[in-house]
Design an enzyme around this catalytic site. Structure first.
Site, PDB file in Angstrom:
ATOM      1  N   CYS A 138       3.597 -11.394  -2.070  1.00  0.00           N
ATOM      2  CA  CYS A 138       3.561 -10.154  -3.043  1.00  0.00           C
ATOM      3  C   CYS A 138       4.931  -9.698  -3.390  1.00  0.00           C
ATOM      4  O   CYS A 138       5.509  -9.127  -2.737  1.00  0.00           O
ATOM      5  CB  CYS A 138       2.614  -9.003  -2.303  1.00  0.00           C
ATOM      6  SG  CYS A 138       2.501  -7.503  -3.491  1.00  0.00           S
ATOM      7  N   CYS A 141       5.394  -5.934  -3.799  1.00  0.00           N
ATOM      8  CA  CYS A 141       5.419  -5.294  -2.366  1.00  0.00           C
ATOM      9  C   CYS A 141       6.794  -5.342  -1.923  1.00  0.00           C
ATOM     10  O   CYS A 141       7.378  -4.409  -1.287  1.00  0.00           O
ATOM     11  CB  CYS A 141       4.458  -5.667  -1.621  1.00  0.00           C
ATOM     12  SG  CYS A 141       2.933  -5.888  -1.982  1.00  0.00           S
ATOM     13  N   ASP A 142       7.431  -6.601  -2.009  1.00  0.00           N
ATOM     14  CA  ASP A 142       8.581  -6.682  -1.199  1.00  0.00           C
ATOM     15  C   ASP A 142       9.706  -7.195  -2.069  1.00  0.00           C
ATOM     16  O   ASP A 142      10.992  -7.553  -1.507  1.00  0.00           O
ATOM     17  CB  ASP A 142       8.190  -8.033  -0.136  1.00  0.00           C
ATOM     18  CG  ASP A 142       7.138  -7.903   0.588  1.00  0.00           C
ATOM     19  OD1 ASP A 142       7.029  -6.634   1.021  1.00  0.00           O
ATOM     20  OD2 ASP A 142       6.403  -8.672   0.935  1.00  0.00           O
TER      21      ASP A 142
END
Ligand SMILES: Cc1cc2nc3c(=O)[nH]c(=O)nc-3n(C[C@H](O)[C@H](O)[C@H](O)COP(=O)(O)OP(=O)(O)OC[C@H]3O[C@@H](n4cnc5c(N)ncnc54)[C@H](O)[C@@H]3O)c2cc1C
Length: 311
Positions: A138, A141-142
């Site tokens: 993701c 997300c990261d």
């Protein structure tokens, strides 16, 4: 809920992505007593998308988070009841459907499965060990953890390329490792990738191993045409190698194809009367927000018709 006591609903929806939220909007607006069960974030995969440019009504695009928030607000406005639980099993009790979560069980007349998909794993040594420690599925997300880093991304479809473009906001250099000599993704994404100075492409290549100690240090990459193997230093590995339907809990209940996608007719009706499937978890050609929303509306309408005939 106390032992054995079960609540009855007209409709239960499993999954609160765009398909489930649309189905919930339609059924609760039709005054059907509806429960939506969601284990993660409302919005589903939309919450992991930075900018959505191809959902009609937002000419400048809209962030996945904002679109999720708006869809949730609209669904809740008509009295949709929601719980945050994981569905583990569905059973038939006559023509009723018993939905079992880790904490409770519920019963309904009509069930709409909208559980979407999850990321497919690459299945190479090091992937499991470094998951969350440099291996990611993701970008939104990261991505921010990889500021000024050199990273590797695997995949060649729309998701892979949109995520690659998003990651160039953070990283110094990104190499796309792709099995074939051409990408599958939509042309516009390919054009953007080919002209982005931070992105390099490694064709006909596959990752064989992810190596490191407390963090990722390198990947072993094989050229699938020449057989040549080489070690490439990297600080992160983003994997976008496809999606699998989250339909395990319904195995043996409704007909599925060999990939676990639920087979439906054009009205989202499954092989079991009163059980419908909508969105990415069903067998279909296009998996997008617009098609998930269309499925959600169709399944809700079909469920309402099913309940009318039953009465
Ligand atoms: C990186 C990425 C970028 C994308 N970009 C775009 C884009 O720009 N435009 C576009 O149109 N589409 C895009 N898509 C595709 C789009 O997000 C999906 O097609 C859409 O979200 C599918 O909706 P859905 O409701 O079927 O499933 P999902 O969005 O996957 O939602 C399913 C929900 O069900 C829940 N769930 C699953 N199993 C259970 C269970 N057992 N119990 C309880 N809850 C459960 C999950 O937590 C999840 O919230 C993108 C996808 C990805 C991965």
């Amino acid at each position: 809920m106390k032992g054995g006591e079960r609540k009855n609903y007209d409709v239960i929806i499993i999954g609160g992505g765009p398909a489930g939220l649309t189905a919930g909007l339609y059924t609760s607006r039709s005054r059907l007593n509806t429960l939506l069960i969601e284990i993660g974030l409302f919005g589903g995969q939309m919450t992991t998308t930075d900018l959505v440019e191809n959902y009609p009504g937002f000419p400048q695009g809209i962030t996945g988070d904002e679109l999720s928030r708006l869809m949730e607000e609209q669904a809740r406005r008509f009295g949709l009841e929601v719980v945050s639980q994981n569905v583990v099993k569905v059973k038939l009790e006559g023509d009723k459907k018993a939905v079992q979560t880790e904490e409770s069980s519920y019963r309904c007349e009509a069930l709409i499965i909208c559980t979407g998909t999850e990321y497919r794993k690459l299945g190479v040594p090091g992937e499991k060990e470094f998951a969350g420690k440099g291996v990611s599925y993701c970008a939104t997300c990261d991505g921010a953890f990889f500021r000024d880093s050199k990273i590797i991304l695997v995949g060649g479809g729309d998701s892979a390329l949109t995520e690659a473009l998003y990651l160039t906001k953070f990283v110094k250099e990104l190499t796309i490792v792709h099995r074939r000599d051409a990408l599958r993704a939509t042309r516009i994404y390919q054009e953007r990738v080919f002209t982005n100075p931070k992105i390099k492409l490694l064709w006909n290549s596959a990752i064989q191993e992810i190596k490191g100690d407390s963090v990722i240090r390198s990947v072993i990459i094989k050229n699938v045409k020449t057989g040549q193997v080489a070690e490439h230093p990297t600080e992160g590995v983003f994997l976008f190698v496809g999606l699998s339907p989250r339909t395990q809990f319904a195995k043996g209940l409704v007909q599925m194809d060999e990939g676990g996608n639920i087979v439906t007719d054009e009205n989202c009706q499954t092989s079991v009367k009163g059980i419908f499937a909508a969105g990415d978890c069903r067998k279909k050609l296009v998996r997008q927000i617009a098609t998930a929303v269309g499925d959600g509306a169709t399944a809700a309408f079909a469920a309402e018709k099913y309940l009318e005939v039953k009465e």
